[in-house]
Structures are given as structure tokens and as C-alpha cells.
Design a protein around this motif. Structure first.
Motif, PDB file in Angstrom:
ATOM      1  N   ALA A   1       0.815  -1.225   0.000  1.00  0.00           N
ATOM      2  CA  ALA A   1       0.000   0.000   0.000  1.00  0.00           C
ATOM      3  C   ALA A   1       0.844   1.269   0.000  1.00  0.00           C
ATOM      4  O   ALA A   1       0.300   2.368   0.124  1.00  0.00           O
ATOM      5  CB  ALA A   1      -0.926   0.001   1.217  1.00  0.00           C
ATOM      6  N   HIS A   2       2.160   1.151  -0.168  1.00  0.00           N
ATOM      7  CA  HIS A   2       3.027   2.321   0.025  1.00  0.00           C
ATOM      8  C   HIS A   2       2.798   3.432  -0.999  1.00  0.00           C
ATOM      9  O   HIS A   2       3.160   4.583  -0.756  1.00  0.00           O
ATOM     10  CB  HIS A   2       4.505   1.898  -0.002  1.00  0.00           C
ATOM     11  CG  HIS A   2       5.045   1.652  -1.380  1.00  0.00           C
ATOM     12  ND1 HIS A   2       4.879   0.448  -2.041  1.00  0.00           N
ATOM     13  CD2 HIS A   2       5.732   2.459  -2.236  1.00  0.00           C
ATOM     14  CE1 HIS A   2       5.453   0.514  -3.228  1.00  0.00           C
ATOM     15  NE2 HIS A   2       5.970   1.722  -3.373  1.00  0.00           N
ATOM     16  N   ALA A   3       2.189   3.105  -2.141  1.00  0.00           N
ATOM     17  CA  ALA A   3       1.951   4.133  -3.160  1.00  0.00           C
ATOM     18  C   ALA A   3       0.676   4.929  -2.898  1.00  0.00           C
ATOM     19  O   ALA A   3       0.389   5.897  -3.606  1.00  0.00           O
ATOM     20  CB  ALA A   3       1.888   3.496  -4.548  1.00  0.00           C
ATOM     21  N   MET A   4      -0.082   4.538  -1.888  1.00  0.00           N
ATOM     22  CA  MET A   4      -1.326   5.240  -1.565  1.00  0.00           C
ATOM     23  C   MET A   4      -1.046   6.461  -0.698  1.00  0.00           C
ATOM     24  O   MET A   4       0.012   6.577  -0.079  1.00  0.00           O
ATOM     25  CB  MET A   4      -2.281   4.306  -0.811  1.00  0.00           C
ATOM     26  CG  MET A   4      -2.713   3.087  -1.580  1.00  0.00           C
ATOM     27  SD  MET A   4      -3.855   2.077  -0.588  1.00  0.00           S
ATOM     28  CE  MET A   4      -4.082   0.672  -1.676  1.00  0.00           C
ATOM     29  N   THR A   5      -2.006   7.382  -0.635  1.00  0.00           N
ATOM     30  CA  THR A   5      -1.920   8.511   0.279  1.00  0.00           C
ATOM     31  C   THR A   5      -1.655   7.980   1.687  1.00  0.00           C
ATOM     32  O   THR A   5      -2.131   6.896   2.054  1.00  0.00           O
ATOM     33  CB  THR A   5      -3.225   9.337   0.223  1.00  0.00           C
ATOM     34  OG1 THR A   5      -3.083  10.531   0.996  1.00  0.00           O
ATOM     35  CG2 THR A   5      -4.414   8.544   0.727  1.00  0.00           C
ATOM     36  N   PHE A   6      -0.871   8.720   2.479  1.00  0.00           N
ATOM     37  CA  PHE A   6      -0.354   8.143   3.723  1.00  0.00           C
ATOM     38  C   PHE A   6      -1.453   7.699   4.681  1.00  0.00           C
ATOM     39  O   PHE A   6      -1.262   6.756   5.460  1.00  0.00           O
ATOM     40  CB  PHE A   6       0.608   9.118   4.414  1.00  0.00           C
ATOM     41  CG  PHE A   6      -0.025  10.098   5.365  1.00  0.00           C
ATOM     42  CD1 PHE A   6      -0.187   9.798   6.707  1.00  0.00           C
ATOM     43  CD2 PHE A   6      -0.452  11.345   4.922  1.00  0.00           C
ATOM     44  CE1 PHE A   6      -0.757  10.700   7.591  1.00  0.00           C
ATOM     45  CE2 PHE A   6      -1.027  12.255   5.795  1.00  0.00           C
ATOM     46  CZ  PHE A   6      -1.182  11.936   7.132  1.00  0.00           C
TER      47      PHE A   6
ATOM     48  N   GLU B   1       5.523  13.398  -0.013  1.00  0.00           N
ATOM     49  CA  GLU B   1       4.140  12.951  -0.238  1.00  0.00           C
ATOM     50  C   GLU B   1       3.505  13.706  -1.406  1.00  0.00           C
ATOM     51  O   GLU B   1       2.900  13.116  -2.302  1.00  0.00           O
ATOM     52  CB  GLU B   1       3.318  13.170   1.042  1.00  0.00           C
ATOM     53  CG  GLU B   1       1.853  12.793   0.937  1.00  0.00           C
ATOM     54  CD  GLU B   1       1.556  11.351   1.314  1.00  0.00           C
ATOM     55  OE1 GLU B   1       0.375  10.966   1.251  1.00  0.00           O
ATOM     56  OE2 GLU B   1       2.498  10.616   1.662  1.00  0.00           O
ATOM     57  N   PHE B   2       3.652  15.022  -1.414  1.00  0.00           N
ATOM     58  CA  PHE B   2       3.041  15.836  -2.469  1.00  0.00           C
ATOM     59  C   PHE B   2       3.710  15.592  -3.821  1.00  0.00           C
ATOM     60  O   PHE B   2       3.053  15.640  -4.863  1.00  0.00           O
ATOM     61  CB  PHE B   2       3.117  17.317  -2.101  1.00  0.00           C
ATOM     62  CG  PHE B   2       1.975  17.791  -1.238  1.00  0.00           C
ATOM     63  CD1 PHE B   2       1.029  18.663  -1.740  1.00  0.00           C
ATOM     64  CD2 PHE B   2       1.844  17.361   0.072  1.00  0.00           C
ATOM     65  CE1 PHE B   2      -0.030  19.108  -0.953  1.00  0.00           C
ATOM     66  CE2 PHE B   2       0.796  17.796   0.871  1.00  0.00           C
ATOM     67  CZ  PHE B   2      -0.148  18.671   0.355  1.00  0.00           C
ATOM     68  N   ALA B   3       5.026  15.340  -3.807  1.00  0.00           N
ATOM     69  CA  ALA B   3       5.744  15.110  -5.064  1.00  0.00           C
ATOM     70  C   ALA B   3       5.384  13.760  -5.672  1.00  0.00           C
ATOM     71  O   ALA B   3       5.183  13.643  -6.887  1.00  0.00           O
ATOM     72  CB  ALA B   3       7.251  15.194  -4.824  1.00  0.00           C
ATOM     73  N   GLN B   4       5.296  12.738  -4.827  1.00  0.00           N
ATOM     74  CA  GLN B   4       5.049  11.383  -5.326  1.00  0.00           C
ATOM     75  C   GLN B   4       3.567  11.074  -5.503  1.00  0.00           C
ATOM     76  O   GLN B   4       3.203  10.212  -6.306  1.00  0.00           O
ATOM     77  CB  GLN B   4       5.680  10.361  -4.376  1.00  0.00           C
ATOM     78  CG  GLN B   4       7.202  10.443  -4.315  1.00  0.00           C
ATOM     79  CD  GLN B   4       7.800   9.378  -3.413  1.00  0.00           C
ATOM     80  OE1 GLN B   4       7.096   8.701  -2.665  1.00  0.00           O
ATOM     81  NE2 GLN B   4       9.121   9.224  -3.476  1.00  0.00           N
ATOM     82  N   LYS B   5       2.719  11.771  -4.738  1.00  0.00           N
ATOM     83  CA  LYS B   5       1.276  11.498  -4.776  1.00  0.00           C
ATOM     84  C   LYS B   5       0.519  12.824  -4.887  1.00  0.00           C
ATOM     85  O   LYS B   5      -0.066  13.293  -3.908  1.00  0.00           O
ATOM     86  CB  LYS B   5       0.848  10.747  -3.512  1.00  0.00           C
ATOM     87  CG  LYS B   5       1.710   9.520  -3.195  1.00  0.00           C
ATOM     88  CD  LYS B   5       1.475   9.016  -1.777  1.00  0.00           C
ATOM     89  CE  LYS B   5       2.502   7.971  -1.384  1.00  0.00           C
ATOM     90  NZ  LYS B   5       2.349   7.536   0.026  1.00  0.00           N
ATOM     91  N   PRO B   6       0.540  13.453  -6.050  1.00  0.00           N
ATOM     92  CA  PRO B   6      -0.102  14.767  -6.207  1.00  0.00           C
ATOM     93  C   PRO B   6      -1.585  14.775  -5.855  1.00  0.00           C
ATOM     94  O   PRO B   6      -2.153  15.840  -5.589  1.00  0.00           O
ATOM     95  CB  PRO B   6       0.111  15.088  -7.691  1.00  0.00           C
ATOM     96  CG  PRO B   6       1.299  14.270  -8.088  1.00  0.00           C
ATOM     97  CD  PRO B   6       1.194  13.007  -7.289  1.00  0.00           C
ATOM     98  N   ASN B   7      -2.201  13.588  -5.857  1.00  0.00           N
ATOM     99  CA  ASN B   7      -3.621  13.497  -5.512  1.00  0.00           C
ATOM    100  C   ASN B   7      -3.834  13.030  -4.075  1.00  0.00           C
ATOM    101  O   ASN B   7      -4.924  12.570  -3.721  1.00  0.00           O
ATOM    102  CB  ASN B   7      -4.336  12.535  -6.463  1.00  0.00           C
ATOM    103  CG  ASN B   7      -3.803  11.107  -6.353  1.00  0.00           C
ATOM    104  OD1 ASN B   7      -2.637  10.910  -6.004  1.00  0.00           O
ATOM    105  ND2 ASN B   7      -4.638  10.123  -6.658  1.00  0.00           N
ATOM    106  N   CYS B   8      -2.802  13.144  -3.231  1.00  0.00           N
ATOM    107  CA  CYS B   8      -2.940  12.712  -1.836  1.00  0.00           C
ATOM    108  C   CYS B   8      -4.058  13.501  -1.155  1.00  0.00           C
ATOM    109  O   CYS B   8      -4.430  14.595  -1.598  1.00  0.00           O
ATOM    110  CB  CYS B   8      -1.624  12.885  -1.082  1.00  0.00           C
ATOM    111  SG  CYS B   8      -1.060  14.596  -0.909  1.00  0.00           S
ATOM    112  N   LEU B   9      -4.581  12.957  -0.081  1.00  0.00           N
ATOM    113  CA  LEU B   9      -5.705  13.611   0.590  1.00  0.00           C
ATOM    114  C   LEU B   9      -5.353  15.022   1.059  1.00  0.00           C
ATOM    115  O   LEU B   9      -6.174  15.935   0.974  1.00  0.00           O
ATOM    116  CB  LEU B   9      -6.178  12.759   1.774  1.00  0.00           C
ATOM    117  CG  LEU B   9      -6.904  11.457   1.412  1.00  0.00           C
ATOM    118  CD1 LEU B   9      -7.312  10.705   2.673  1.00  0.00           C
ATOM    119  CD2 LEU B   9      -8.133  11.735   0.549  1.00  0.00           C
TER     120      LEU B   9
END
Length: 275
Positions: A119-124, A227-235
Motif C-alpha cells: 500500500a506504500h503508493a497510496m496517500t499516507f 508525499e506531495f511530489a510522489q502522490k499529487p492526488n494525496c488527501l
């Protein structure tokens, strides 16, 4: 004064409706009173060890402060006995809150175990929630689906906000405590909540003395940069103002500055602080 025996199991998600139900007053609660709350020893040890092993040091202190900030709200008037609302007992809510608080940031771990997790690619929040779910099933098999569900959902949703609807007591307590610990009295929190109406500065100071903030700002911003760089759609990308606003909101120093704590100013052994 003592802790209420039961609490509303569900509370309004928005600040004004929550305040309309609560009897919260920012009364002083000694840290010793909060520290004396008994959590099932085996459950406490398992989640403490797991979180300490995975969570960056300054963030680990943050999750502990969140637990005690939330307990303080349970002492000073968190909604209870509202007609038509299911009630949750003090021991049950405290147990759920302990697991939730300690585990809510394991998704920020930079350990090999966390980075290699499927699950590491998901929002934290989701990453951490799934890891918490797996941990609880392995380490606390006595918890049933409702308990685990509330704990995990509260972790997943703790950075999200809604203008209507309900949150579990556990989720609301975690969310408001994490926002408060991050930004302090003037930080951005649950819409419509005035943190000055929730926590007494002396209680806050004692919790911060027990678990100092140290390098939390730098650790958190470093984690969120990634987090923002790797997952631009993070919560958290939905946070008003984005990463720049979060960076300004997260405190560098303690919520209650050391210089303002009256006990440090008392020099005469015959004198003592009031209140």
C-alpha cells in the motif's frame, strides 16, 4: 471531577454543530490525571512498540501528544448522553483512541517494512490505515470488526473534513487533536472550532513537557514534500493553500512557549503557581 462514564458514539463533523452539543470548557486537567488512565496493558504495549519502531521520532512524540490532548477533551465536557445518540463507554473509547492515536501516522514511516508494503503508493492515511489494520489483526485479535473498523476508519479520515454529517467520537477526537498539535491555538483546524475553547494552556504545557516537540516541523515538512511530489492526488492536497499553507501552519516551537510557563518563573521556594 472525574471522567464521564459514557460519551456520544457519534458527533457532528462540523464545529458549530459540535459545540452546540458539547459542554466543553478549557478547564485545567493535570497531566498526571491523563497519564493515570488505564489501557489494556497487552494492547498498549503492542501498538506502542509497533508505532515507535515505524514512526519517525518527532512524529512519534506527536502521536502521543495527540492521545493526551484527546483524553483532555474527554475530561472537560465531550458530548455525552445526547438523546437518541448511541453511547460508548469510557474504557472502550479510551482503548480505541489509544490504538488510533499511536498508529495514525505509521504511513509516514521511512522504514523498509513500510516502503516495501503493497500500500506504500497510496496517500499516507490509507497506507497507514491498511498497515494498522494488519497490525491489529495480528497483535490484537480480541478486537472485533466494529472496534478495528472504527480505529482504521478514523486513521484514514483524520485529515479530511466535512461541513455536514457525523463522525465517530474516536475519529473526531483524533482529527481535532492532530490539527491542534500541528498548528496550535491559531492553527487551521476543524471548520468552526475555536481551539481556545477546548484546551487549557497549562494542560497543553504539561503534555508538551512530557513529549517535547523537538524537530517536528522539519520532519513533517520533509515527509510532506515527498508525499506531495510522489502522490499529487494525496488527501492533504485538498488542504486549502496546499503544501505552502501546511508549512506555515505547522508550528516550529511548542504551542505554549517555555518562557510563558509560570512554574519556570517561580524562584522563591515559599511561593507556588496559582491554578
Amino acid at each position: 471531577m472525574a471522567f464521564t462514564k459514557t460519551f456520544d458514539a457519534y458527533v457532528p463533523s462540523n464545529g458549530p454543530d459540535f459545540f452546540a452539543l458539547s459542554k466543553l470548557k478549557p478547564d485545567y486537567v493535570p497531566f498526571t490525571t491523563l497519564q493515570a488512565v488505564v489501557i489494556d496493558p497487552a494492547a498498549k504495549a503492542d501498538s506502542f512498540a509497533y508505532a515507535k519502531r515505524l514512526t519517525p521520532p518527532a512524529v512519534f512524540a506527536h502521536v502521543l501528544r495527540c492521545f493526551y490532548f484527546a483524553l483532555a477533551l474527554m475530561y472537560t465536557g465531550f458530548p455525552s448522553g445526547t438523546p437518541g445518540v448511541a453511547q460508548i463507554g469510557f474504557e472502550e473509547l479510551s482503548l480505541r483512541l489509544y490504538h488510533t492515536s499511536l498508529l495514525h501516522d505509521v504511513g509516514w514511516s521511512n522504514s523498509t517494512e513500510a516502503l516495501n508494503h503493497p500500500a506504500h503508493a497510496m496517500t499516507f492515511e490509507l497506507h497507514g490505515g491498511i498497515m494498522a489494520y494488519e497490525h491489529l489483526h495480528a497483535a490484537a485479535p480480541n478486537l472485533d470488526a466494529f472496534q478495528v473498523g472504527d480505529i482504521v476508519e478514523s486513521i484514514v479520515l483524520h485529515t479530511s473534513q466535512w461541513s455536514s454529517g457525523n463522525s465517530s467520537a474516536n475519529q473526531f477526537l483524533l482529527s481535532v487533536s492532530t490539527f491542534f498539535d500541528a498548528g496550535g491555538y491559531n492553527g487551521t483546524g476543524v471548520a468552526g472550532l475555536d481551539f481556545h475553547r477546548l484546551w487549557n494552556p497549562k494542560t497543553v504545557a504539561e503534555i508538551e513537557q512530557a513529549y517535547p516537540r523537538v524537530d517536528m516541523h522539519n520532519q513533517v515538512i520533509s515527509i510532506l514534500d515527498k508525499e506531495f511530489a510522489q502522490k499529487p492526488n494525496c488527501l492533504l492536497s485538498h488542504y486549502p493553500g496546499g503544501l505552502d499553507a501546511i508549512a506555515k501552519d505547522v508550528r516550529v516551537g511548542p504551542i505554549v512557549p517555555v518562557s510563558s510557563r509560570i512554574d519556570r518563573a517561580v524562584k522563591d521556594d515559599h511561593l507556588h503557581s496559582s491554578g
